[in-house]
Scaffold this active site. Structure first.
Site, PDB file in Angstrom:
ATOM      1  N   LEU A   1       0.809  -1.210   0.000  1.00  0.00           N
ATOM      2  CA  LEU A   1       0.000   0.000   0.000  1.00  0.00           C
ATOM      3  C   LEU A   1       0.846   1.265   0.000  1.00  0.00           C
ATOM      4  CD1 LEU A   1      -3.163  -0.471   2.220  1.00  0.00           C
ATOM      5  CD2 LEU A   1      -2.758  -1.064  -0.141  1.00  0.00           C
ATOM      6  N   GLU A   2       1.966   1.234   0.701  1.00  0.00           N
ATOM      7  CA  GLU A   2       2.750   2.454   0.855  1.00  0.00           C
ATOM      8  C   GLU A   2       3.582   2.805  -0.372  1.00  0.00           C
ATOM      9  OE1 GLU A   2       2.500   4.604   3.081  1.00  0.00           O
ATOM     10  OE2 GLU A   2       1.490   3.616   4.742  1.00  0.00           O
ATOM     11  N   SER A   3       4.113   1.822  -1.065  1.00  0.00           N
ATOM     12  CA  SER A   3       4.990   2.153  -2.203  1.00  0.00           C
ATOM     13  C   SER A   3       4.859   1.184  -3.368  1.00  0.00           C
ATOM     14  CB  SER A   3       6.458   2.188  -1.754  1.00  0.00           C
ATOM     15  OG  SER A   3       6.924   0.871  -1.447  1.00  0.00           O
TER      16      SER A   3
ATOM     17  N   TYR B   1      -7.839   2.805   5.335  1.00  0.00           N
ATOM     18  CA  TYR B   1      -6.455   2.341   5.215  1.00  0.00           C
ATOM     19  C   TYR B   1      -6.268   1.032   5.982  1.00  0.00           C
ATOM     20  CZ  TYR B   1      -1.377   2.141   5.668  1.00  0.00           C
ATOM     21  OH  TYR B   1      -0.062   1.717   5.635  1.00  0.00           O
TER      22      TYR B   1
END
Length: 407
Positions: free
Chosen positions: A138-140, A322
């Protein structure tokens, strides 16, 4: 005190999801072409005034000089900060993006590739491989979208701009301490426009509190192509915030007819859900402590029981969608199937399947939506607009059942 990543920037987690979909280059230019540094006399004055404050907090003169020798004012960062769109996706859209076919395909490949490292991380920190991989995804987008904005320049620009000066100056001092410790160089310290860094987008104060040198090279390197330290640092973050190994974040459940939905809501934890007729979609129910019931789509859509590990995910980013996205993606990476229950029709009366069909038909007609995940984003809106314009229709860019039937 640990600063919440949500208070730092709502951009990537809610934001970056759409931007992260798709393969990305792992190359690390010193600055993106869209955010050049420009001369600014006021910024230069601010830097000189900041120097004694930084030195008073333990930053050496040599560290300060070397950091700012390669840094400068980036007006594009201020533009981003001032124009953050209050854009919220529905839970349905968020989960569709979080566990898109493309993200799942890459995630399974990366999970297999890094399994040895992730098992070693699990042995030390007690966080399962598929969970750590979900944060990474999800982050990168598994390290392919780490951000290439120079962090010192971005944070200094935001501190100078002044809207949240104290906060960004705190992050800037933390970033300078990271450089002073030798974990990375000014040139390699890149990230998002707001200063979140590396494979799992740590802000500088989170890095100071939780980053670890897992590969033993003497540096806590979350920026390099090797994700080892970043993945271990994320596991350390979760572990120190109370992650319980072997316990689920939550599970999809079904509700009996006539169920009192007033019992739903985070903070309304209880252990007698089975007695109330709540049933697990997969596996058994219970044995994981008190749980709260979440109905993100209201009475129409999936229902989830949430356990303590869900609250730990919220410590990483305090946004309900999230946390659901991380949990759902982690389950899918661990072999679980898609959600059993479907969300109801949207405001246009379209289901997810209707929106996916619309995207496929637009693409087949020559108006490429660049995917058919059922999420109506900028590319789909542009494709609809082009189709309407070509047909002499009012250009709204909005999906509808009439448009689907026309196609």
């Amino acid at each position: 005190m640990q600063v919440s990543r949500r208070n730092f920037s709502l951009g990537i987690a809610a934001l970056g999801l759409s931007a992260c979909v798709g393969g990305g280059s792992a190359s690390r230019p010193s600055a993106p072409a869209t955010m050049p540094m420009v001369p600014d006399a006021g910024f230069d004055v601010w830097v000189q005034a900041f120097r004694p404050r930084a030195l008073s907090k333990g930053i050496s003169d040599s560290t300060f000089s070397s950091a700012f020798r390669a840094s400068g004012f980036i007006p594009g960062v201020i533009e981003k900060d001032r124009n953050q769109t209050e854009f919220t996706r529905t839970t349905e859209d968020y989960l569709a993006i979080a566990a898109s076919d493309e993200r799942l395909t890459m995630g399974r490949q990366m999970l297999a590739q890094q399994m040895g490292t992730l098992r070693a991380i699990e042995a030390r920190f007690g966080v399962e491989p598929h969970v750590v991989a979900a944060f990474w995804g999800l982050e990168s987008f598994f390290g392919t979208r780490r951000g290439n904005v120079p962090v010192i320049s971005a944070l200094a620009t935001l501190a100078y701009e002044g809207r949240r000066a104290a906060f960004f100056e705190q992050q800037l001092v933390a970033a300078l301490k990271i450089l002073q410790n030798g974990d990375t160089s000014v040139q390699n310290m890149t990230g998002s426009w707001a200063g979140a860094m590396g494979h799992t987008q740590f802000i500088p104060t989170s890095y100071q509190a939780f980053a670890v040198d897992f590969n033993g090279d003497g540096r806590r390197d979350i920026w390099s192509d090797d994700p080892t330290d970043a993945l271990a640092s994320t596991a350390a973050y979760l572990s120190k915030n109370g992650w319980t190994h072997g316990q689920p974040w939550g599970q999809e459940v079904t509700l009996p007819s006539g169920f009192n939905t007033g019992l739903a809501g985070r903070g309304k934890g209880r252990s007698d859900w089975a007695d109330l007729g709540v049933r697990a979609v997969n596996g058994g129910l219970g044995g994981h402590g008190a749980a709260s019931l979440l109905l993100p789509g209201g009475s129409s859509g999936p229902a989830f029981l949430l356990y303590q590990n869900f609250n730990v995910i919220l410590r990483y980013n305090n946004a309900e969608n999230y946390a659901l996205g991380v949990g759902y993606l982690s389950d899918r990476l661990n072999g679980a199937g898609a959600l059993r229950a479907a969300f109801g029709p949207d405001a246009q009366g379209m289901t997810l399947q209707d929106r996916q069909a619309l995207q496929r038909k637009l693409t087949a007609a020559g108006y490429d939506t660049q995917g058919s995940d059922g999420v109506i984003g900028a590319k789909t809106i542009a494709a609809i607009s082009d189709f309407q314009r070509a047909r002499g229709l009012p250009v709204t860019g909005q999906p509808s059942m009439d448009l689907l039937r026309m196609l």
